[in-house]
Design an enzyme around this catalytic site. Structure first.
Site, mmCIF file in Angstrom:
data_model
loop_
_atom_site.group_PDB
_atom_site.id
_atom_site.type_symbol
_atom_site.label_atom_id
_atom_site.label_comp_id
_atom_site.label_asym_id
_atom_site.label_seq_id
_atom_site.Cartn_x
_atom_site.Cartn_y
_atom_site.Cartn_z
ATOM 1 N N CYS A 16 -45.663 -121.286 22.321
ATOM 2 C CA CYS A 16 -46.858 -120.708 22.292
ATOM 3 C C CYS A 16 -47.514 -120.639 23.479
ATOM 4 C CB CYS A 16 -47.732 -121.702 21.236
ATOM 5 S SG CYS A 16 -49.115 -120.804 20.570
ATOM 6 N N HIS B 260 -44.688 -121.336 16.229
ATOM 7 C CA HIS B 260 -44.555 -122.793 16.077
ATOM 8 C C HIS B 260 -43.452 -123.030 15.048
ATOM 9 C CE1 HIS B 260 -48.020 -124.138 18.914
ATOM 10 N NE2 HIS B 260 -48.577 -123.112 18.197
ATOM 11 N N GLU C 119 -41.879 -125.808 14.896
ATOM 12 C CA GLU C 119 -41.886 -127.124 14.563
ATOM 13 C C GLU C 119 -42.819 -127.526 13.545
ATOM 14 O OE1 GLU C 119 -45.178 -126.353 17.501
ATOM 15 O OE2 GLU C 119 -43.270 -125.486 17.234
#
Length: 294
Positions: A142, A235, A237
């Site tokens: 990011c 993102h 994750e």
């Protein structure tokens, strides 16, 4: 195999409840089995959530992976306790002479600042240079992806008219890359950002290759130096409710917060999130470990 985390890290209890096999550093001291060492520079505000997000996606590897949490000497987090940071995190200058196979740099909620105006930019620049010289592969996530592209290649970031917020379909541009082994032609990626990097300003650099992009959210993954640098503007994750928590937090503060796109079932915040990115997220991190760190 197992994920090796610092003794007593709060994320361990939750991860074990999810049936993820965790060991601590003490338990593995005498092991002869090789382990991969990954350092995580966590500059997100809510440290414990980010620790758990990355520990979770790394845990799907069949290898022994030791995760080391890194902190900046020139920045004191506002939303993490001093006790937590002292117990579980180590300063970069105390780790720079150790060997790591992989490195991950998180995002940070400082997009409104020019890079040079970030209070810890000098130290972060030193870390970027260290990673480039000493680590097999680095994931920039990011804001860190934008910062890394700026530091290494001078690629600028640009303010968006409205926040890019939601789940967006990405197209794999180079399916032969090991990073995308097992991927479909398209995959979903969460985004939460106010700025962007532009494809035309990336493509002028012969060292950079845009390997995944979206008609809606733009450039999503940039690849350099055979995978030594991988810049991810979203993102992967994130756990299922991260965007929901962000949306409700901001909505409690002001009235102009948009509902995250393509996220809730029927696009209705009264419904739960429709999780459409986790399988590819696990595959992405597993491919990174298998093909870029070994």
């Amino acid at each position: 195999m197992s994920l090796i985390l610092p003794d007593g890290l709060p994320a361990i209890k939750r991860l074990k409840e999810e049936h993820i096999f965790i060991e601590n550093c003490t338990q593995t001291e005498d092991r002869s089995t090789r382990k991969l060492r990954i350092a995580l520079l966590n500059i997100m505000p809510i440290k414990e959530i980010t620790e758990m997000d990355f520990a979770r996606v790394l845990s799907y590897s069949p290898l022994n992976i030791e995760l080391t949490l890194m902190k900046l000497r020139t920045h004191t987090p506002k939303h993490a306790s001093l006790e937590h940071m002292e117990r579980f995190y180590t300063y970069f200058d105390e780790l720079k002479d150790e060997k790591f196979d992989g490195f991950i740099v998180t995002g940070a909620p400082i997009e409104h600042l020019e890079f040079e105006d970030v209070s810890y930019w000098k130290e972060l620049s030193e870390i970027f240079a260290w990673a480039d010289a000493n680590v097999k592969s680095t994931l920039y996530i990011c804001w860190a992806a934008q910062a890394g592209l700026y530091y290494h290649y001078g690629v600028p970031k640009h303010q968006l008219p409205t926040k890019k917020f939601g789940i967006f379909r990405q197209k794999v541009m180079n399916p032969t890359l090991p990073l995308f082994r097992g991927f479909d032609d398209t995959f979903n990626m969460p985004h939460s950002r106010h700025t962007e990097v532009r494809a035309e300003e990336i493509r002028i650099h012969s060292e950079l290759d845009i390997v995944a992009e979206s008609a809606e959210s733009g450039t999503s993954i940039v690849y350099a130096h055979n995978g030594r640098q991988i810049f991810i503007t979203g993102h992967m994750e994130y756990e299922p409710y991260t965007l929901d928590k962000e949306y409700r937090r901001d909505k409690d503060k002001r009235d102009d917060v948009d509902v995250p796109q393509n996220y809730y079932i029927d696009d209705n915040p009264a419904n739960k999130p429709n999780v459409t990115w986790r399988a590819h997220a696990n595959l992405l991190f597993n491919n990174w470990i298998n093909y870029y760190l070994l």
